[in-house]
Design a protein around this motif. Structure first.
Motif, PDB file in Angstrom:
ATOM      1  N   VAL A   8      42.158   4.652  19.430  1.00 49.95           N
ATOM      2  CA  VAL A   8      40.692   4.208  19.778  1.00 49.95           C
ATOM      3  C   VAL A   8      39.847   5.258  19.544  1.00 49.95           C
ATOM      4  CG1 VAL A   8      39.260   3.491  21.576  1.00 49.95           C
ATOM      5  CG2 VAL A   8      41.520   2.583  21.632  1.00 49.95           C
ATOM      6  N   PHE A   9      38.979   5.330  18.457  1.00 49.02           N
ATOM      7  CA  PHE A   9      38.236   6.472  18.080  1.00 49.02           C
ATOM      8  C   PHE A   9      36.802   6.049  18.881  1.00 49.02           C
ATOM      9  CE2 PHE A   9      41.377   6.779  14.892  1.00 49.02           C
ATOM     10  CZ  PHE A   9      41.347   7.863  14.921  1.00 49.02           C
ATOM     11  N   GLY A  10      35.906   7.285  19.107  1.00 47.37           N
ATOM     12  CA  GLY A  10      34.815   7.158  19.692  1.00 47.37           C
ATOM     13  C   GLY A  10      34.747   6.883  21.059  1.00 47.37           C
ATOM     14  N   TYR A  11      35.653   6.986  21.956  1.00 48.76           N
ATOM     15  CA  TYR A  11      35.541   6.642  23.318  1.00 48.76           C
ATOM     16  C   TYR A  11      34.813   7.922  24.077  1.00 48.76           C
ATOM     17  CZ  TYR A  11      36.844   5.260  27.839  1.00 48.76           C
ATOM     18  OH  TYR A  11      36.887   4.820  29.206  1.00 48.76           O
ATOM     19  N   GLU A  12      33.565   8.007  23.853  1.00 48.52           N
ATOM     20  CA  GLU A  12      32.805   9.148  24.661  1.00 48.52           C
ATOM     21  C   GLU A  12      31.818   8.749  25.760  1.00 48.52           C
ATOM     22  OE1 GLU A  12      31.069  10.970  21.334  1.00 48.52           O
ATOM     23  OE2 GLU A  12      32.840  11.425  20.125  1.00 48.52           O
ATOM     24  N   ASP A  13      31.663   7.361  26.002  1.00 49.47           N
ATOM     25  CA  ASP A  13      30.872   7.016  26.809  1.00 49.47           C
ATOM     26  C   ASP A  13      31.537   5.510  27.423  1.00 49.47           C
ATOM     27  OD1 ASP A  13      27.977   5.560  27.573  1.00 49.47           O
ATOM     28  OD2 ASP A  13      28.010   7.516  28.111  1.00 49.47           O
ATOM     29  N   LEU A  14      31.181   5.249  28.569  1.00 46.26           N
ATOM     30  CA  LEU A  14      31.506   4.080  28.921  1.00 46.26           C
ATOM     31  C   LEU A  14      30.805   2.857  28.370  1.00 46.26           C
ATOM     32  CD1 LEU A  14      31.513   4.735  32.859  1.00 46.26           C
ATOM     33  CD2 LEU A  14      33.520   4.760  31.256  1.00 46.26           C
ATOM     34  N   ASP A  15      29.622   3.033  27.857  1.00 48.75           N
ATOM     35  CA  ASP A  15      28.922   1.883  27.319  1.00 48.75           C
ATOM     36  C   ASP A  15      29.040   1.790  25.813  1.00 48.75           C
ATOM     37  OD1 ASP A  15      27.719   0.936  29.457  1.00 48.75           O
ATOM     38  OD2 ASP A  15      26.295   2.440  29.503  1.00 48.75           O
ATOM     39  N   GLN A  16      29.846   2.972  25.184  1.00 49.25           N
ATOM     40  CA  GLN A  16      29.852   3.146  23.551  1.00 49.25           C
ATOM     41  C   GLN A  16      30.753   2.052  22.825  1.00 49.25           C
ATOM     42  OE1 GLN A  16      29.920   7.192  22.694  1.00 49.25           O
ATOM     43  NE2 GLN A  16      30.413   6.934  20.490  1.00 49.25           N
ATOM     44  N   ASN A  17      30.309   1.753  21.823  1.00 47.16           N
ATOM     45  CA  ASN A  17      31.151   0.926  21.130  1.00 47.16           C
ATOM     46  C   ASN A  17      32.516   1.822  20.400  1.00 47.16           C
ATOM     47  OD1 ASN A  17      29.987  -1.609  21.438  1.00 47.16           O
ATOM     48  ND2 ASN A  17      28.402  -1.158  19.908  1.00 47.16           N
ATOM     49  N   THR A  18      33.511   1.275  20.441  1.00 46.79           N
ATOM     50  CA  THR A  18      34.580   2.099  20.095  1.00 46.79           C
ATOM     51  C   THR A  18      35.209   1.687  18.595  1.00 46.79           C
ATOM     52  OG1 THR A  18      36.058   0.814  21.507  1.00 46.79           O
ATOM     53  CG2 THR A  18      35.313   2.830  22.181  1.00 46.79           C
ATOM     54  N   LYS A  19      35.864   2.360  17.999  1.00 50.62           N
ATOM     55  CA  LYS A  19      36.476   1.881  16.702  1.00 50.62           C
ATOM     56  C   LYS A  19      38.276   1.902  17.067  1.00 50.62           C
ATOM     57  CE  LYS A  19      37.425   1.248  12.112  1.00 50.62           C
ATOM     58  NZ  LYS A  19      36.845   0.060  11.544  1.00 50.62           N
ATOM     59  N   LYS A  20      38.656   0.668  17.043  1.00 53.71           N
ATOM     60  CA  LYS A  20      40.201   0.580  17.324  1.00 53.71           C
ATOM     61  C   LYS A  20      41.038   0.304  16.127  1.00 53.71           C
ATOM     62  CE  LYS A  20      38.860  -1.314  21.956  1.00 53.71           C
ATOM     63  NZ  LYS A  20      38.859  -2.754  22.889  1.00 53.71           N
ATOM     64  N   ILE A  21      41.848   1.127  15.995  1.00 56.17           N
ATOM     65  CA  ILE A  21      42.810   0.977  14.617  1.00 56.17           C
ATOM     66  C   ILE A  21      44.313   0.651  15.228  1.00 56.17           C
ATOM     67  CG2 ILE A  21      43.727   2.210  12.676  1.00 56.17           C
ATOM     68  CD1 ILE A  21      40.573   2.008  12.542  1.00 56.17           C
ATOM     69  N   PRO A  22      44.756  -0.109  14.862  1.00 54.41           N
ATOM     70  CA  PRO A  22      46.233  -0.769  15.322  1.00 54.41           C
ATOM     71  C   PRO A  22      47.230   0.046  14.444  1.00 54.41           C
ATOM     72  CG  PRO A  22      45.093  -2.629  14.582  1.00 54.41           C
ATOM     73  CD  PRO A  22      44.161  -1.711  14.098  1.00 54.41           C
ATOM     74  N   ILE A  23      48.237   0.651  15.100  1.00 60.72           N
ATOM     75  CA  ILE A  23      49.408   1.396  14.591  1.00 60.72           C
ATOM     76  C   ILE A  23      50.197   0.631  13.838  1.00 60.72           C
ATOM     77  CG2 ILE A  23      50.957   3.198  14.984  1.00 60.72           C
ATOM     78  CD1 ILE A  23      48.099   4.232  15.453  1.00 60.72           C
ATOM     79  N   LYS A  24      50.190   1.133  12.511  1.00 54.56           N
ATOM     80  CA  LYS A  24      51.375   0.188  11.544  1.00 54.56           C
ATOM     81  C   LYS A  24      53.007   0.771  11.731  1.00 54.56           C
ATOM     82  CE  LYS A  24      52.505  -0.080   6.530  1.00 54.56           C
ATOM     83  NZ  LYS A  24      51.982   0.649   5.525  1.00 54.56           N
ATOM     84  N   ASP A  25      53.182   2.056  11.926  1.00 57.16           N
ATOM     85  CA  ASP A  25      54.363   2.344  11.804  1.00 57.16           C
ATOM     86  C   ASP A  25      54.569   3.846  12.588  1.00 57.16           C
ATOM     87  OD1 ASP A  25      57.028   2.614  11.292  1.00 57.16           O
ATOM     88  OD2 ASP A  25      56.854   3.665   9.575  1.00 57.16           O
ATOM     89  N   ILE A  26      55.680   4.254  13.152  1.00 59.93           N
ATOM     90  CA  ILE A  26      55.957   5.551  13.846  1.00 59.93           C
ATOM     91  C   ILE A  26      56.714   6.444  12.422  1.00 59.93           C
ATOM     92  CG2 ILE A  26      56.874   6.893  15.600  1.00 59.93           C
ATOM     93  CD1 ILE A  26      56.672   4.626  17.368  1.00 59.93           C
ATOM     94  N   THR A  27      55.749   6.955  11.647  1.00 63.99           N
ATOM     95  CA  THR A  27      56.791   7.513  10.507  1.00 63.99           C
ATOM     96  C   THR A  27      57.480   8.708  10.838  1.00 63.99           C
ATOM     97  OG1 THR A  27      54.509   6.995   9.178  1.00 63.99           O
ATOM     98  CG2 THR A  27      56.020   8.581   7.955  1.00 63.99           C
ATOM     99  N   CYS A  28      57.099   9.739  11.605  1.00 64.04           N
ATOM    100  CA  CYS A  28      57.878  11.092  11.990  1.00 64.04           C
ATOM    101  C   CYS A  28      58.127  10.942  13.561  1.00 64.04           C
ATOM    102  CB  CYS A  28      57.473  12.028  11.260  1.00 64.04           C
ATOM    103  SG  CYS A  28      57.525  12.004   9.452  1.00 64.04           S
ATOM    104  N   PHE A  29      59.165  11.371  14.239  1.00 58.84           N
ATOM    105  CA  PHE A  29      59.108  11.479  15.260  1.00 58.84           C
ATOM    106  C   PHE A  29      60.283  12.468  15.813  1.00 58.84           C
ATOM    107  CE2 PHE A  29      60.901  10.546  19.496  1.00 58.84           C
ATOM    108  CZ  PHE A  29      60.035  10.010  20.360  1.00 58.84           C
ATOM    109  N   PHE A  30      59.947  13.438  16.676  1.00 57.00           N
ATOM    110  CA  PHE A  30      60.984  14.418  17.244  1.00 57.00           C
ATOM    111  C   PHE A  30      60.494  15.103  18.531  1.00 57.00           C
ATOM    112  CE2 PHE A  30      63.103  18.439  17.229  1.00 57.00           C
ATOM    113  CZ  PHE A  30      64.374  18.137  16.440  1.00 57.00           C
ATOM    114  N   LYS A  31      61.430  15.104  19.241  1.00 61.83           N
ATOM    115  CA  LYS A  31      61.275  15.632  20.595  1.00 61.83           C
ATOM    116  C   LYS A  31      62.547  16.509  20.865  1.00 61.83           C
ATOM    117  CE  LYS A  31      59.765  14.529  25.084  1.00 61.83           C
ATOM    118  NZ  LYS A  31      60.520  15.373  25.940  1.00 61.83           N
ATOM    119  N   GLY A  32      62.396  17.849  20.935  1.00 59.89           N
ATOM    120  CA  GLY A  32      63.674  18.761  21.296  1.00 59.89           C
ATOM    121  C   GLY A  32      63.555  19.811  20.480  1.00 59.89           C
ATOM    122  N   GLU A  33      64.719  20.683  20.272  1.00 60.18           N
ATOM    123  CA  GLU A  33      64.853  22.200  19.584  1.00 60.18           C
ATOM    124  C   GLU A  33      65.317  21.606  18.203  1.00 60.18           C
ATOM    125  OE1 GLU A  33      67.252  25.813  20.228  1.00 60.18           O
ATOM    126  OE2 GLU A  33      65.844  25.663  21.888  1.00 60.18           O
TER     127      GLU A  33
END
Length: 654
Positions: free
Chosen positions: A430-455
């Motif tokens: 959700v882009f542009g969420y800066e004010d409670l009244d403001q219209n936002t741009k919502k972009i659905p996520i298509k894929d988790i391309t890369c993922f890494f958690k650890g060392e």
């Protein structure tokens, strides 16, 4: 470029905590060393008396409470069903997890109807709530009634108020309004179908809102309520609350709408009351609390001020100098700053352990010489504001999970722990969420391309997820932060700025300072000495969470906690240097942190490139290698420019 710090032993911060806990009586930092010693001994004695299992069980209980689901019941066709859901969900989202409700809603007789949700609390029976009512405001095991009413085309129950998703009930207030007003304003609700079925409507609002803003956003009330000078009259008392007042004092109260005057009100009647102080002294805590909401009032632009004159005369003396040229969007910027002031003041007091506003004033004086250069240049503020457009809130099925930012092309970077073990389905940026009244741009996520958690294999600790969305022409206007990335390890006390969505709220930024090298141990020591009474809590958490300093870690003190994971971290030149990841967190009534940290960008980019090679994603590799070539070319060009200047300098001496 300074070389990265050597990796510290895993026990370093834990050893530091142990050292401070065992030797606090020797510290000379505070003028009351003797008291600190006694506090340390007392805390240690208490810790020795408490069985370790009891302490562990206490923390386990706290952790369990954080993860606790919301459980309530709904009654449909005289049969009661139970629902278990995330507290940050809306009531309609929660109901949609029930197969019975979905089947009933999809029946032909209900397809064109609206969902009517009724709650009963205390003296109120069957008050209508909106379908976007937060589940965190529903009591555990509470029974709500679900029906369907005719959709008569008027605003009724289904309009989305676009308030931030949150699992924290303390962020909101709820109050009740009788459907019929006083003598001069009886017809309050737009929907005739709703008027026929209920006696009260339940309104929820963010604590920071003003009454008129909350009622307008609710959407169920007729405009004549805002055109006349109306107020809420509290049942059982003679208290009247005007539309310009904040809602934070209305929680759980019941009201009737009355007309104070038939005089037509301007659209922004609640925006004209400005607080003016005639003395520059810092107010007391009580004064600060009273004035906080007044300072948050939006500011009209110069044009609006000419058309609508304030009914309140200012006590501010007339300036004897000519005003400078008006800064573009200054009214909007000032409005945002005023809205955030009270919250930021409270965060500062909590973070720096300041008791009152006199200590705040002293703190700012002491820190001024250190921070005078921190993001004070207008061009830097403008650049940060421009780059802020790339920061988004990551949500899953409408519930806030963290923060992310547009890294390059159609790829968003966030933390791996924000995504967890989930698939891309249901995630939205959700882009542009800066004010409670403001219209936002919502972009659905298509894929988790890369993922890494650890060392990784180089000893760097990583926690990232690269999310891909479908191409969107509107995204061209957002800066791609990879082009603003700098491979540099920040020095101790150097300025940085974090931009994100802390506590699942609107976008905020926090300028702060890097804590580098051995200064991290000093900062940890200071936190322990200030909070020696809960030393055992810190020690327990340090062992439980395996607190550690990593070689690719950037440490600092920030007011950004939950919801801000995945925020970009910029240096003093507005260059991207890291991704805000977490903190050394402990719980003492409320969540606190010893310090927070980010992970440097370069190891993340290297890991993304390696994973892209394995997956055959040449498009990602080309972008990243193009960035490297550009950096090398830029460095060489700067070196040539330096050589030319040095050469011309030598010629001038001949």
């Amino acid at each position: 470029m300074s070389s990265p710090p050597k990796r510290m032993k895993q026990t370093d911060i834990r050893t530091s905590l142990s050292r401070v806990g065992n030797s606090t009586n020797q510290t000379a930092r505070a003028p009351v060393a003797e008291d600190a010693s006694q506090a340390s001994d007392t805390a240690q004695e208490r810790m020795d008396k408490v069985p370790k299992k009891e302490v562990a069980d206490e923390f386990s209980k706290d952790q369990q409470q954080d993860k606790e689901e919301k459980a309530f019941k709904y009654r449909l066709n005289s049969i009661t069903y139970s629902v278990h859901c995330d507290p940050s969900m809306t009531v309609l989202d929660a109901l949609n997890t029930s197969r019975v409700f979905k089947q009933e809603k999809e029946k032909p007789k209900n397809k064109d109807k609206q969902v009517l949700i009724l709650t009963s609390k205390k003296k109120i029976t069957r008050a209508a709530v909106k379908t976007d009512f937060p589940c965190c405001l529903i009591d555990n095991d509470e029974i709500i009634d679900v029906n369907f009413i005719q959709n008569d085309g008027s605003a009724s129950t289904n309009q989305n108020t676009n308030l931030p998703p949150s699992s924290r009930p303390d962020m909101f207030v709820i109050f009740y309004i009788k459907k019929r007003g006083g003598d001069k304003i009886q017809l309050l609700l737009k929907s005739e179908a709703l008027r026929k079925r209920v006696e009260y409507v339940c309104v929820y609002a963010h604590k920071e809102e003003r009454l008129k803003t909350a009622l307008r956003r609710d959407g169920r009330f007729n405009n004549n309520m805002f055109q006349k000078h109306c107020a809420l009259s509290e049942f059982g008392t003679e208290s009247r609350h005007e539309m310009s007042q904040p809602v934070k004092h209305l929680d759980q109260k019941i009201f009737n709408v009355i007309v104070l005057s038939n005089t037509k009100q301007p659209d922004s009647q609640e925006d004209f009351t400005l607080s003016v102080k005639t003395e520059p002294e810092v107010a007391s805590d009580a004064d600060e609390a009273d004035d906080a909401d007044t300072r948050q009032t939006p500011v009209n632009t110069e044009h609006e001020t000419k058309e609508k004159k304030s009914p309140v005369k200012s006590t501010r003396p007339s300036p004897s100098w000519s005003a400078p040229e008006k800064i573009p969007d200054s009214g909007e910027i000032l409005k945002l700053l005023r809205e955030q002031y009270a919250g930021l003041l409270q965060q500062l007091k909590q973070r720096e352990k300041l008791r009152d506003n006199a200590e705040v004033k002293k703190f700012f004086r002491a820190e001024y010489d250190k921070s005078v250069q921190s993001f004070s240049e207008v061009k830097k503020v403008r650049e940060i504001m421009r780059l802020c457009d790339s920061v988004c809130q990551i949500r899953r099925e409408g519930s806030a999970r963290g923060t992310g930012f547009l890294l390059f092309d159609r790829f968003i970077l966030t933390n791996a722990h924000v995504i967890g073990e989930c698939h891309a389905s249901g995630f939205t940026a959700v882009f542009g969420y800066e004010d409670l009244d403001q219209n936002t741009k919502k972009i659905p996520i298509k894929d988790i391309t890369c993922f890494f958690k650890g060392e990784d294999d180089k000893g760097n600790h990583l926690d990232y997820a690269l999310l891909e969305f479908n191409s969107d022409d509107d995204m061209v206007k957002y800066p791609q932060l990879l082009s603003h990335y700098r491979h540099k390890t920040p020095d101790n006390r150097s300025e940085i700025c974090i931009v994100g969505h802390p506590d699942s709220q609107v976008k905020k930024m926090d300028p702060c300072f890097v804590i580098g090298g051995d200064n991290r141990f000093e900062a940890a020591d200071e936190q322990v000495s200030k909070n020696i009474s809960v030393y055992h809590v810190m020690k327990q958490e340090s062992l439980k969470q395996k607190w550690d300093f990593h070689k690719n870690q950037i440490s600092y003190n920030s007011c950004f906690f939950h919801g801000s994971s995945g925020s970009p971290v910029f240096d003093a030149d507005c260059k991207l240097i890291g991704i805000h990841t977490g903190g050394y967190v402990y719980t003492e009534n409320k969540t606190k942190s010893v310090m927070e940290y980010a992970y440097a960008m370069q190891p993340i980019l290297d890991n993304i490139k390696a994973k892209a090679r394995v997956k055959g994603r040449q498009d990602i590799i080309n972008i990243l290698e193009g960035k490297i070539r550009s950096d090398v070319s830029s460095t060489a060009e700067q070196q040539n420019h330096t050589d030319v200047e040095m050469g011309s300098g030598e010629d001038s001496f001949e």
